[in-house]
Scaffold this motif. Sequence first.
Motif, PDB file in Angstrom:
ATOM      1  N   LEU A  55       0.472  -0.908  -0.091  1.00 40.17           N
ATOM      2  CA  LEU A  55      -0.011   0.186   0.107  1.00 40.17           C
ATOM      3  C   LEU A  55       0.809   1.429   0.160  1.00 40.17           C
ATOM      4  N   GLY A  56       1.689   1.497   0.938  1.00 40.30           N
ATOM      5  CA  GLY A  56       2.980   2.432   0.634  1.00 40.30           C
ATOM      6  C   GLY A  56       3.951   2.553  -0.495  1.00 40.30           C
ATOM      7  N   PHE A  57       3.675   1.632  -1.720  1.00 40.87           N
ATOM      8  CA  PHE A  57       4.587   1.686  -2.794  1.00 40.87           C
ATOM      9  C   PHE A  57       3.822   1.753  -4.204  1.00 40.87           C
ATOM     10  N   ALA A  58       2.907   0.652  -3.820  1.00 46.24           N
ATOM     11  CA  ALA A  58       2.082   0.513  -5.805  1.00 46.24           C
ATOM     12  C   ALA A  58       1.445   1.915  -6.073  1.00 46.24           C
ATOM     13  N   PRO A  59       1.332   3.030  -4.999  1.00 49.70           N
ATOM     14  CA  PRO A  59       0.507   4.316  -5.846  1.00 49.70           C
ATOM     15  C   PRO A  59       1.550   4.747  -6.191  1.00 49.70           C
ATOM     16  N   GLY A  60       2.361   4.680  -5.669  1.00 45.66           N
ATOM     17  CA  GLY A  60       4.241   5.924  -5.806  1.00 45.66           C
ATOM     18  C   GLY A  60       4.365   5.442  -7.280  1.00 45.66           C
ATOM     19  N   TYR A  61       4.240   4.067  -7.679  1.00 42.88           N
ATOM     20  CA  TYR A  61       4.889   3.757  -9.488  1.00 42.88           C
ATOM     21  C   TYR A  61       4.181   3.692 -10.088  1.00 42.88           C
ATOM     22  N   LEU A  62       2.357   3.634  -9.863  1.00 45.23           N
ATOM     23  CA  LEU A  62       1.203   4.200 -10.782  1.00 45.23           C
ATOM     24  C   LEU A  62       1.274   5.503 -11.213  1.00 45.23           C
ATOM     25  N   GLU A  63       1.407   6.013 -10.094  1.00 46.15           N
ATOM     26  CA  GLU A  63       1.710   8.049 -10.416  1.00 46.15           C
ATOM     27  C   GLU A  63       2.685   8.088 -10.371  1.00 46.15           C
ATOM     28  N   ALA A  64       4.541   7.796 -11.282  1.00 48.22           N
ATOM     29  CA  ALA A  64       5.581   7.470 -11.676  1.00 48.22           C
ATOM     30  C   ALA A  64       5.094   7.177 -13.365  1.00 48.22           C
ATOM     31  N   VAL A  65       4.674   6.241 -13.604  1.00 51.32           N
ATOM     32  CA  VAL A  65       3.903   5.981 -15.394  1.00 51.32           C
ATOM     33  C   VAL A  65       2.704   6.740 -16.377  1.00 51.32           C
ATOM     34  N   ARG A  66       1.856   7.337 -14.426  1.00 52.02           N
ATOM     35  CA  ARG A  66       1.395   8.507 -15.744  1.00 52.02           C
ATOM     36  C   ARG A  66       2.153  10.007 -15.462  1.00 52.02           C
ATOM     37  N   GLU A  67       3.412  10.076 -14.589  1.00 52.28           N
ATOM     38  CA  GLU A  67       4.189  11.058 -15.061  1.00 52.28           C
ATOM     39  C   GLU A  67       4.883  10.934 -16.270  1.00 52.28           C
ATOM     40  N   ARG A  68       5.319  10.123 -16.429  1.00 47.28           N
ATOM     41  CA  ARG A  68       6.888   9.759 -17.844  1.00 47.28           C
ATOM     42  C   ARG A  68       5.725   9.479 -19.202  1.00 47.28           C
ATOM     43  N   PHE A  69       4.445   9.100 -18.694  1.00 48.45           N
ATOM     44  CA  PHE A  69       3.994   8.530 -20.167  1.00 48.45           C
ATOM     45  C   PHE A  69       2.531   9.223 -20.443  1.00 48.45           C
ATOM     46  N   GLY A  70       1.747   9.842 -18.952  1.00 49.53           N
ATOM     47  CA  GLY A  70       0.393  10.825 -19.495  1.00 49.53           C
ATOM     48  C   GLY A  70      -0.692  10.086 -18.989  1.00 49.53           C
ATOM     49  N   PHE A  71      -2.134  10.753 -20.338  1.00 45.97           N
ATOM     50  CA  PHE A  71      -3.111   9.933 -20.061  1.00 45.97           C
ATOM     51  C   PHE A  71      -3.517   9.906 -21.523  1.00 45.97           C
ATOM     52  N   GLY A  72      -3.031   9.425 -22.541  1.00 45.03           N
ATOM     53  CA  GLY A  72      -2.596   8.538 -23.706  1.00 45.03           C
ATOM     54  C   GLY A  72      -2.914   7.663 -23.797  1.00 45.03           C
ATOM     55  N   PHE A  73      -3.051   7.118 -22.230  1.00 46.77           N
ATOM     56  CA  PHE A  73      -4.036   5.780 -22.803  1.00 46.77           C
ATOM     57  C   PHE A  73      -4.279   4.858 -21.631  1.00 46.77           C
ATOM     58  N   HIS A  74      -5.010   4.161 -21.658  1.00 58.17           N
ATOM     59  CA  HIS A  74      -5.184   3.271 -20.375  1.00 58.17           C
ATOM     60  C   HIS A  74      -4.597   2.389 -19.636  1.00 58.17           C
ATOM     61  N   LEU A  75      -4.282   2.615 -18.237  1.00 54.84           N
ATOM     62  CA  LEU A  75      -3.325   2.223 -16.949  1.00 54.84           C
ATOM     63  C   LEU A  75      -4.528   1.689 -16.334  1.00 54.84           C
ATOM     64  N   LEU A  76      -4.113   0.188 -15.961  1.00 58.01           N
ATOM     65  CA  LEU A  76      -4.761  -0.928 -15.012  1.00 58.01           C
ATOM     66  C   LEU A  76      -3.831  -1.754 -14.606  1.00 58.01           C
ATOM     67  N   HIS A  77      -4.447  -1.848 -13.183  1.00 55.99           N
ATOM     68  CA  HIS A  77      -3.510  -3.039 -12.014  1.00 55.99           C
ATOM     69  C   HIS A  77      -4.766  -3.950 -11.383  1.00 55.99           C
ATOM     70  N   ASP A  78      -3.356  -4.664 -11.018  1.00 60.19           N
ATOM     71  CA  ASP A  78      -3.834  -5.665 -10.480  1.00 60.19           C
ATOM     72  C   ASP A  78      -3.569  -5.720  -8.936  1.00 60.19           C
ATOM     73  N   VAL A  79      -4.701  -5.643  -8.342  1.00 61.01           N
ATOM     74  CA  VAL A  79      -4.195  -5.887  -6.588  1.00 61.01           C
ATOM     75  C   VAL A  79      -4.489  -7.824  -6.250  1.00 61.01           C
ATOM     76  N   HIS A  80      -4.813  -8.196  -7.433  1.00 60.16           N
ATOM     77  CA  HIS A  80      -5.237 -10.168  -6.551  1.00 60.16           C
ATOM     78  C   HIS A  80      -5.233 -10.662  -5.727  1.00 60.16           C
ATOM     79  N   HIS A  81      -6.670 -10.246  -5.200  1.00 58.36           N
ATOM     80  CA  HIS A  81      -7.578 -10.489  -3.806  1.00 58.36           C
ATOM     81  C   HIS A  81      -6.346  -9.975  -2.515  1.00 58.36           C
ATOM     82  N   ARG A  82      -5.620  -9.093  -2.329  1.00 63.40           N
ATOM     83  CA  ARG A  82      -5.362  -9.317  -1.174  1.00 63.40           C
ATOM     84  C   ARG A  82      -4.814  -7.514   0.001  1.00 63.40           C
ATOM     85  N   LEU A  83      -6.245  -7.574  -0.964  1.00 62.90           N
ATOM     86  CA  LEU A  83      -7.036  -6.463   0.696  1.00 62.90           C
ATOM     87  C   LEU A  83      -8.417  -6.549   0.711  1.00 62.90           C
TER      88      LEU A  83
END
Length: 402
Positions: free
Chosen positions: A187-215
């Motif tokens: 929970l402390g790490f994943a939001p940061g790398y998703l933000e890093a993806v958006r910061e580098r590549f912007g919003f011109g594509f769809h971004l998905l993430h799999d929590v995989h039943h963990r929470l």
Amino acid sequence: MSTIERAEVFVSSPGRTFVTLRVTTSDGVTGLGDATLNGRELAVAAYLRDHVVPLLIGRDPARVEDMWQFLYKGAYWRRGPVTMTAVSAVDTALWDIKGKVAGLPVYQLLGGRSRDGVLVYGHASGTDVPSLLDDVERHLELGYQAVRAQAAVPGVGGTYGVRKGTIYEPAAADLPEEQPWDTEAYLGFAPGYLEAVRERFGFGFHLLHDVHHRLTPLEAARFGRSVEACRLFWMEDPTPAENQEAFRLIRQHTTTPIAVGEVLNSIWDVQHLITGQLIDYVRTTVAHAGGITHLRRIFDLAALYQVRTGSHGATDLSPVSMAAAVHLDVTVPNFGIQEYMGHAAETFEVFRSGVTFADGRLNPSDAPGLGVEYDEKAAERFPYRRRYLPVARRLDGSVHDW
């Protein structure tokens, strides 16, 4: 009248283990179905050989709906992944036969195209944030318009979704790998790398993430809220789906879309999730939810509640399943997206598929039926290898959802 003359079950491991059903009619027409259930393949193979195949011989292959009802209601002990995977394989094979007899691709029998192509998402991953970003870039260069992002949590060896080679393969030979898991670190790490993806590549594509039943539901709500600025296409399987009311709690705290359903096997398993509008995408798959016949029922129910499709499409589903999924995807009005991971080169030595990828989309073959051929001789070069999916353990040693 043509009848079913023979039904054969093949188990082989070309890259991954697949169970394939081949049904042959008295006219010599063959149909293929995928009966793969990752980690429990032989259970489905035995169910088919010992209990289902004897029921098929002599029956009319054109009566697809009647066969589905016969295998489902006639078993008495209904549902569950083993039973529904076996039913799925028969149903898909009969649709393949029906298309070949009609001289039409299956999607034409389902009403024809509703769209020009099927939007898919690929799987980008990394052992750290820089390698994840490089892999996202690679997927975008390949033409993907939607990318799932997963990165290894520092110090946590059991992070889900991180590819070790060219093809993601979580299953291990011999006995299950028991992996450590730390929810707070994630929970402390994943939001940061998703933000890093958006910061580098912007919003011109769809971004998905799999929590995989963990929470837990509250942890999932907290996560969903923390990534709202990333505008995820979805967060997948934020919490186990056994307690479906839990998704109402998540809904109350975040607007991040929710996708659920890859481990669910029937319309009854997802009924409350759909009718309660607790999810945005239903991820049931043609291989595990009763084949084309039943998956179409699930999608029709979902359409009434503005829930879109997002079928599971991991590499442990064979090219037969992928073809069947794309034939259905291209027809349904409430299509959302299709998971697409690709397969190992060895897989395509056994399965020859007419599905094509271009510009971030898949298209079905226009050959009659599903457009997939199975090479029995090639399959013999890849004998069955037992594999298990991992088991997750918290840092205190207790078993957690993988």
